[in-house]
Each structure stands twice: as C-alpha cells, then as structure tokens.
Design a protein around this motif. Sequence first.
Motif, PDB file in Angstrom:
ATOM      1  N   CYS A 187       0.831  -1.213   0.000  1.00 12.75           N
ATOM      2  CA  CYS A 187       0.000   0.000   0.000  1.00 12.75           C
ATOM      3  C   CYS A 187       0.861   1.257   0.000  1.00 12.75           C
ATOM      4  O   CYS A 187       0.568   2.229  -0.713  1.00 12.75           O
ATOM      5  CB  CYS A 187      -0.923  -0.013   1.210  1.00 12.75           C
ATOM      6  SG  CYS A 187      -1.990   1.428   1.362  1.00 12.75           S
ATOM      7  N   ALA A 188       1.951   1.248   0.779  1.00 17.90           N
ATOM      8  CA  ALA A 188       2.828   2.422   0.840  1.00 17.90           C
ATOM      9  C   ALA A 188       3.519   2.666  -0.498  1.00 17.90           C
ATOM     10  O   ALA A 188       3.587   3.811  -0.977  1.00 17.90           O
ATOM     11  CB  ALA A 188       3.871   2.228   1.949  1.00 17.90           C
ATOM     12  N   VAL A 189       4.029   1.602  -1.117  1.00 19.41           N
ATOM     13  CA  VAL A 189       4.698   1.757  -2.414  1.00 19.41           C
ATOM     14  C   VAL A 189       3.713   2.264  -3.468  1.00 19.41           C
ATOM     15  O   VAL A 189       4.033   3.141  -4.282  1.00 19.41           O
ATOM     16  CB  VAL A 189       5.332   0.424  -2.844  1.00 19.41           C
ATOM     17  CG1 VAL A 189       5.873   0.513  -4.265  1.00 19.41           C
ATOM     18  CG2 VAL A 189       6.446   0.029  -1.887  1.00 19.41           C
ATOM     19  N   LYS A 190       2.503   1.723  -3.454  1.00 21.05           N
ATOM     20  CA  LYS A 190       1.495   2.167  -4.412  1.00 21.05           C
ATOM     21  C   LYS A 190       1.168   3.641  -4.233  1.00 21.05           C
ATOM     22  O   LYS A 190       1.120   4.400  -5.203  1.00 21.05           O
ATOM     23  CB  LYS A 190       0.215   1.336  -4.253  1.00 21.05           C
ATOM     24  CG  LYS A 190       0.290  -0.065  -4.843  1.00 21.05           C
ATOM     25  CD  LYS A 190      -1.058  -0.751  -4.736  1.00 21.05           C
ATOM     26  CE  LYS A 190      -1.022  -2.134  -5.355  1.00 21.05           C
ATOM     27  NZ  LYS A 190      -2.355  -2.802  -5.299  1.00 21.05           N
ATOM     28  N   SER A 191       0.923   4.065  -3.003  1.00 20.80           N
ATOM     29  CA  SER A 191       0.512   5.443  -2.776  1.00 20.80           C
ATOM     30  C   SER A 191       1.613   6.432  -3.148  1.00 20.80           C
ATOM     31  O   SER A 191       1.332   7.489  -3.726  1.00 20.80           O
ATOM     32  CB  SER A 191       0.097   5.626  -1.313  1.00 20.80           C
ATOM     33  OG  SER A 191       1.165   5.323  -0.439  1.00 20.80           O
ATOM     34  N   ILE A 192       2.860   6.110  -2.853  1.00 20.96           N
ATOM     35  CA  ILE A 192       3.969   6.995  -3.234  1.00 20.96           C
ATOM     36  C   ILE A 192       4.107   7.061  -4.750  1.00 20.96           C
ATOM     37  O   ILE A 192       4.279   8.145  -5.330  1.00 20.96           O
ATOM     38  CB  ILE A 192       5.281   6.515  -2.585  1.00 20.96           C
ATOM     39  CG1 ILE A 192       5.214   6.659  -1.062  1.00 20.96           C
ATOM     40  CG2 ILE A 192       6.474   7.298  -3.128  1.00 20.96           C
ATOM     41  CD1 ILE A 192       6.383   6.037  -0.329  1.00 20.96           C
ATOM     42  N   SER A 193       4.020   5.905  -5.409  1.00 15.00           N
ATOM     43  CA  SER A 193       4.115   5.880  -6.867  1.00 15.00           C
ATOM     44  C   SER A 193       2.964   6.644  -7.507  1.00 15.00           C
ATOM     45  O   SER A 193       3.169   7.407  -8.467  1.00 15.00           O
ATOM     46  CB  SER A 193       4.113   4.428  -7.359  1.00 15.00           C
ATOM     47  OG  SER A 193       5.159   3.690  -6.795  1.00 15.00           O
ATOM     48  N   PHE A 194       1.766   6.480  -6.991  1.00 16.64           N
ATOM     49  CA  PHE A 194       0.606   7.165  -7.561  1.00 16.64           C
ATOM     50  C   PHE A 194       0.716   8.678  -7.375  1.00 16.64           C
ATOM     51  O   PHE A 194       0.338   9.450  -8.259  1.00 16.64           O
ATOM     52  CB  PHE A 194      -0.676   6.651  -6.920  1.00 16.64           C
ATOM     53  CG  PHE A 194      -0.956   5.203  -7.182  1.00 16.64           C
ATOM     54  CD1 PHE A 194      -0.322   4.525  -8.208  1.00 16.64           C
ATOM     55  CD2 PHE A 194      -1.862   4.483  -6.396  1.00 16.64           C
ATOM     56  CE1 PHE A 194      -0.572   3.184  -8.457  1.00 16.64           C
ATOM     57  CE2 PHE A 194      -2.124   3.153  -6.640  1.00 16.64           C
ATOM     58  CZ  PHE A 194      -1.462   2.501  -7.662  1.00 16.64           C
ATOM     59  N   GLY A 195       1.225   9.110  -6.219  1.00 17.01           N
ATOM     60  CA  GLY A 195       1.409  10.543  -6.004  1.00 17.01           C
ATOM     61  C   GLY A 195       2.388  11.147  -6.997  1.00 17.01           C
ATOM     62  O   GLY A 195       2.161  12.247  -7.514  1.00 17.01           O
ATOM     63  N   PHE A 196       3.466  10.414  -7.289  1.00 21.14           N
ATOM     64  CA  PHE A 196       4.434  10.899  -8.277  1.00 21.14           C
ATOM     65  C   PHE A 196       3.826  10.935  -9.675  1.00 21.14           C
ATOM     66  O   PHE A 196       4.027  11.892 -10.432  1.00 21.14           O
ATOM     67  CB  PHE A 196       5.671  10.007  -8.263  1.00 21.14           C
ATOM     68  CG  PHE A 196       6.696  10.372  -9.290  1.00 21.14           C
ATOM     69  CD1 PHE A 196       7.560  11.434  -9.084  1.00 21.14           C
ATOM     70  CD2 PHE A 196       6.793   9.665 -10.484  1.00 21.14           C
ATOM     71  CE1 PHE A 196       8.504  11.786 -10.035  1.00 21.14           C
ATOM     72  CE2 PHE A 196       7.723  10.006 -11.438  1.00 21.14           C
ATOM     73  CZ  PHE A 196       8.590  11.071 -11.214  1.00 21.14           C
ATOM     74  N   ILE A 197       3.085   9.904 -10.028  1.00 22.28           N
ATOM     75  CA  ILE A 197       2.482   9.837 -11.364  1.00 22.28           C
ATOM     76  C   ILE A 197       1.503  10.984 -11.574  1.00 22.28           C
ATOM     77  O   ILE A 197       1.532  11.672 -12.607  1.00 22.28           O
ATOM     78  CB  ILE A 197       1.790   8.480 -11.569  1.00 22.28           C
ATOM     79  CG1 ILE A 197       2.840   7.366 -11.691  1.00 22.28           C
ATOM     80  CG2 ILE A 197       0.906   8.501 -12.814  1.00 22.28           C
ATOM     81  CD1 ILE A 197       2.245   5.972 -11.691  1.00 22.28           C
ATOM     82  N   ILE A 198       0.624  11.206 -10.616  1.00 19.96           N
ATOM     83  CA  ILE A 198      -0.403  12.239 -10.765  1.00 19.96           C
ATOM     84  C   ILE A 198       0.229  13.610 -10.977  1.00 19.96           C
ATOM     85  O   ILE A 198      -0.107  14.342 -11.914  1.00 19.96           O
ATOM     86  CB  ILE A 198      -1.328  12.260  -9.539  1.00 19.96           C
ATOM     87  CG1 ILE A 198      -2.154  10.968  -9.462  1.00 19.96           C
ATOM     88  CG2 ILE A 198      -2.264  13.467  -9.579  1.00 19.96           C
ATOM     89  CD1 ILE A 198      -2.905  10.808  -8.152  1.00 19.96           C
ATOM     90  N   THR A 199       1.154  13.980 -10.104  1.00 21.17           N
ATOM     91  CA  THR A 199       1.715  15.336 -10.153  1.00 21.17           C
ATOM     92  C   THR A 199       2.651  15.531 -11.346  1.00 21.17           C
ATOM     93  O   THR A 199       2.614  16.573 -11.999  1.00 21.17           O
ATOM     94  CB  THR A 199       2.464  15.632  -8.846  1.00 21.17           C
ATOM     95  OG1 THR A 199       3.392  14.561  -8.561  1.00 21.17           O
ATOM     96  CG2 THR A 199       1.486  15.742  -7.694  1.00 21.17           C
ATOM     97  N   SER A 200       3.470  14.540 -11.648  1.00 19.96           N
ATOM     98  CA  SER A 200       4.451  14.724 -12.728  1.00 19.96           C
ATOM     99  C   SER A 200       3.796  14.680 -14.102  1.00 19.96           C
ATOM    100  O   SER A 200       4.107  15.506 -14.978  1.00 19.96           O
ATOM    101  CB  SER A 200       5.547  13.666 -12.627  1.00 19.96           C
ATOM    102  OG  SER A 200       5.017  12.358 -12.781  1.00 19.96           O
ATOM    103  N   VAL A 201       2.885  13.734 -14.327  1.00 16.96           N
ATOM    104  CA  VAL A 201       2.237  13.623 -15.636  1.00 16.96           C
ATOM    105  C   VAL A 201       1.379  14.845 -15.926  1.00 16.96           C
ATOM    106  O   VAL A 201       1.427  15.417 -17.027  1.00 16.96           O
ATOM    107  CB  VAL A 201       1.407  12.323 -15.710  1.00 16.96           C
ATOM    108  CG1 VAL A 201       0.556  12.306 -16.971  1.00 16.96           C
ATOM    109  CG2 VAL A 201       2.320  11.110 -15.683  1.00 16.96           C
ATOM    110  N   CYS A 202       0.585  15.275 -14.961  1.00 15.86           N
ATOM    111  CA  CYS A 202      -0.269  16.454 -15.180  1.00 15.86           C
ATOM    112  C   CYS A 202       0.564  17.723 -15.325  1.00 15.86           C
ATOM    113  O   CYS A 202       0.191  18.616 -16.092  1.00 15.86           O
ATOM    114  CB  CYS A 202      -1.266  16.584 -14.031  1.00 15.86           C
ATOM    115  SG  CYS A 202      -2.502  15.273 -13.986  1.00 15.86           S
ATOM    116  N   SER A 203       1.675  17.813 -14.610  1.00 14.90           N
ATOM    117  CA  SER A 203       2.564  18.964 -14.786  1.00 14.90           C
ATOM    118  C   SER A 203       3.161  18.982 -16.187  1.00 14.90           C
ATOM    119  O   SER A 203       3.315  20.050 -16.796  1.00 14.90           O
ATOM    120  CB  SER A 203       3.680  18.928 -13.735  1.00 14.90           C
ATOM    121  OG  SER A 203       3.166  19.062 -12.433  1.00 14.90           O
TER     122      SER A 203
END
Length: 243
Positions: A187-203
Amino acid sequence: MFHSLGRYLLLLRLSFKKPEKFSVYWSEVMREMVSQGVGSLGIIGIISVFIGAVATVQVAFQLSSPLVPQSIAGSISRDSTILEFSPTISALVLAGRIGSSIASQIGTMRVTEQIDALEIMGVNAPGFLISPKILSGLSMVPLLTVVSVALGLSGGYLACIVSRDIAPTDYVVGLRDSFNPIIVGVCAVKSISFGFIITSVCSYFGFYTSGGALEVGQSATKGVVFSCIWILFADLLITSVML
C-alpha cells in the motif's frame, strides 16, 4: 511516444535542479501540501467510508454459508481495502481533483506567457512550478491513503452495525486475524508511486500547453486520462512484483 517520453524525462531533470533559494521553494511546497492534502480530505473521506461499507456488505452477502465464519468478512475487507480500494481508488479520484488543477494552472501560466517571463528573469520555471507539486504529491497522497484506509475500515464497521449481516465483534476479530504486514508495504509503495504519477504527468501536459483557453482544457483532460492509465498500469506492476 519516445519524443514525449524524452521531453517528460528532461522536464523532470530540470524540475529537480538545485534551487536558487530554498525559502521560496519551501513556501511553495507548504502551499501545495495544504491545497492537495487538506483540500482533498473531504472527498477522500466520503468515498472511503462508503466504499468500506459497500465492500463489507458485499462480502457478507457472498459468504452467507453457515460453514464459513463471519469473521472472514473482516479479513477480506481489510486486505482489499488496504491493498486495492484505498490506494488505487483514492489515486484515481485525486487524479481528477489534483491533476486537473495542476495541468490547468500550469497550462494557463504557459498560454498567458507567465512561464516565459519567469525564464527571462532567470528563474528555473520547471523547478519553481513543478518540483513543489511533486514533493507535495509524494507526501500528501500517502497520508491521504492512510486516512482512506482508516475511514474505509470504519465504514465497514458502521455497515455491520446498520445491516446486522455480520456481528461487529466478528468484524473486529476478522480485522485482527491473520494480518500480513506485507500488505502495508504494498500500500505504501502504491501510494507513493501514484502521487508521483499524478503530479508529474499532469505537470508535463500543463507545461507543454500551446494555444489558448481551449488547449488548457484539453491539456487538463489529457493529464487526468494519462494519469489514470499509468496509475492502473503501476497498480498491476507493483502488485505482480511485491505479492
């Protein structure tokens, strides 16, 4: 595809160059944390409670056999909430809430030439605009996932009280029974990865917007869509590797 990937990696490289003034970047990180974290608590809380309640009721319906102990519903709800519901569904919701805001904000600055003005003044525009958002996503999305897990399990407990399909004591026993700590790590690895994906891709989509107001909306839509796709792909990859 390779052209877009190259621009994405180069943008990330520029975003994490050494900042000229740490105090300015720190204030931006704090502002983004409040916007992304506190601003998303409401929607994450509502969704988590109802998802936890629905998951528990459905598990109780499917395990109605007298040969199956009722406590197993708590174990299944716990594992599914921690492993899948809270990190993945929360990330998909945050992609729409946070991702569209990031893409439209940076896209508007691009089409109104504010980013060009920053670059003319010698400011590292990707670092000033993107790195605080990514750092905030890496910290706030895992915290929101923790809140989502707690509220999801609480929602399951409330469903037991209301529906009476499962005794609340049996549900609590199931939550404690046969707990495997590896699911917390996943769960921790998923949440950290998802946070990076959301912010970097949309940026990325916001930073390379060109045109006017119409293109800003299109960039926000593309950012959310591609974020959701990569979130689901990362979900499958992390689950396959760690479980």
